[in-house]
Design a protein around this motif. Sequence first.
Motif, mmCIF file in Angstrom:
data_model
loop_
_atom_site.group_PDB
_atom_site.id
_atom_site.type_symbol
_atom_site.label_atom_id
_atom_site.label_comp_id
_atom_site.label_asym_id
_atom_site.label_seq_id
_atom_site.Cartn_x
_atom_site.Cartn_y
_atom_site.Cartn_z
ATOM 1 N N LEU A 77 1.011 6.575 -0.858
ATOM 2 C CA LEU A 77 0.208 5.436 -1.311
ATOM 3 C C LEU A 77 0.763 4.932 -2.643
ATOM 4 O O LEU A 77 1.248 5.728 -3.459
ATOM 5 C CB LEU A 77 -1.252 5.873 -1.505
ATOM 6 C CG LEU A 77 -2.100 5.986 -0.238
ATOM 7 C CD1 LEU A 77 -3.463 6.576 -0.582
ATOM 8 C CD2 LEU A 77 -2.271 4.632 0.450
ATOM 9 N N ASP A 124 0.821 -1.225 0.000
ATOM 10 C CA ASP A 124 0.000 0.000 0.000
ATOM 11 C C ASP A 124 0.846 1.263 0.000
ATOM 12 O O ASP A 124 0.346 2.344 -0.353
ATOM 13 C CB ASP A 124 -0.890 0.037 1.257
ATOM 14 C CG ASP A 124 -1.947 -1.045 1.219
ATOM 15 O OD1 ASP A 124 -2.067 -1.703 0.160
ATOM 16 O OD2 ASP A 124 -2.645 -1.243 2.234
ATOM 17 N N TYR A 125 2.084 1.146 0.453
ATOM 18 C CA TYR A 125 2.938 2.345 0.562
ATOM 19 C C TYR A 125 4.264 2.154 -0.140
ATOM 20 O O TYR A 125 4.850 1.071 -0.120
ATOM 21 C CB TYR A 125 3.195 2.702 2.038
ATOM 22 C CG TYR A 125 1.954 3.229 2.686
ATOM 23 C CD1 TYR A 125 1.580 4.563 2.537
ATOM 24 C CD2 TYR A 125 1.122 2.383 3.403
ATOM 25 C CE1 TYR A 125 0.407 5.040 3.084
ATOM 26 C CE2 TYR A 125 -0.057 2.851 3.965
ATOM 27 C CZ TYR A 125 -0.411 4.174 3.801
ATOM 28 O OH TYR A 125 -1.575 4.645 4.335
ATOM 29 N N LYS A 182 -3.113 2.080 -5.600
ATOM 30 C CA LYS A 182 -4.029 2.525 -4.539
ATOM 31 C C LYS A 182 -4.659 3.864 -4.923
ATOM 32 O O LYS A 182 -5.779 4.176 -4.525
ATOM 33 C CB LYS A 182 -3.270 2.668 -3.211
ATOM 34 C CG LYS A 182 -3.032 1.362 -2.515
ATOM 35 C CD LYS A 182 -4.270 0.985 -1.709
ATOM 36 C CE LYS A 182 -4.338 -0.494 -1.463
ATOM 37 N NZ LYS A 182 -5.644 -0.915 -0.935
#
Length: 309
Positions: free
Chosen positions: A113, A107-108, A117
């Motif tokens: 992000l 997600d990162y 995402k």
Amino acid sequence: MVATDGRPAPKGESPAFDLSTYLKERCIQVEAALDLSLPLTYPEKIYEAMRYSLLAGGKRLRPILCLATCELVGGTVEMAMPTACALEMIHTMSLIHDDLPAMDNDDYRRGKLTNHKVYGEDIAILAGDGLLAYAFEYIATQTQDVTAGRVLQVIARLGRAVSASGLVGGQVVDLESEGKPDIQEETLTYIHTHKTGALLEACVVCGGILGGATDSEVERLSRYAQNIGLAFQIVDDILDITATQEELGKTAGKDLLAQKATYPSLWGLEASKAKANELVEAAKAELEPFKEKAQPLNAIADFITTRTH
Ligand code: GRG
């Protein structure tokens, strides 16, 4: 040459090299060149997604290695900048695809992000494809004051580094090894020399070719890069255990959670650190003939083992 203070070095001594200032100055140049390399145009959605990841920060180690090597062998920053930008485009596309749910599912990245995402998986895949293709176009159309023969060599080397005999091959063996914490050291080394090492080697070798390195210099530079490439990945494995998410800008501790084979899981933390140091010393030994002109590449090799992110 950047010295740690403004005073001239004592007679007969070379000035101490300040890597932090060097990296900051180079980073500013690279950021500006990257920003100009990819204007926002129609269809804006895809250009926005490509720019989102390309301009999301990062250490810019790959373009800086390319510029430093070009200068080391007598070339200029201008000769290597289009290739330096292309290397960062390729690195960025590999991160976008690596973060997809079908691969690492993250997600990162770089403290932000991940591309899918924000823009969705369809656009993230296309943003990666767009960056990969554009990287080659950019080298071919933007490189100046370098012979066509050298540009062709760079394109061929880079194509090989990202293909199934490089990055893609490393990623495939990595995917196959998921959930198998008992894989052999040779397999782990194959994964890392291909997934991470091949592109780092291309950065150094392409910088050398653009700057006019001789064949034996290219071989020497290639050995330097292979050593720092493996050291870089060992340190990456160590940081996954010892660093925080804030320091890394991505999820920490993922390897342990996924029961992934890593150098620390094979050798332990201390032996892994010792091996990384050994590789960095071997890398620096390759640069001895270049004497003090090699200060930036020597300092970058040291930075690989001391970095915290
Ligand atoms: C190349 C066609 C093509 C497809 C991509 C997904 C994939 C195939 C390969 C994965 C490559 C990958 C993610 C390797 C890891 C490399 C690595 C150690 C990344 C971290 O590099 P840093 O620390 O990151 O230099 P920053 O953010 O500072 O640039």
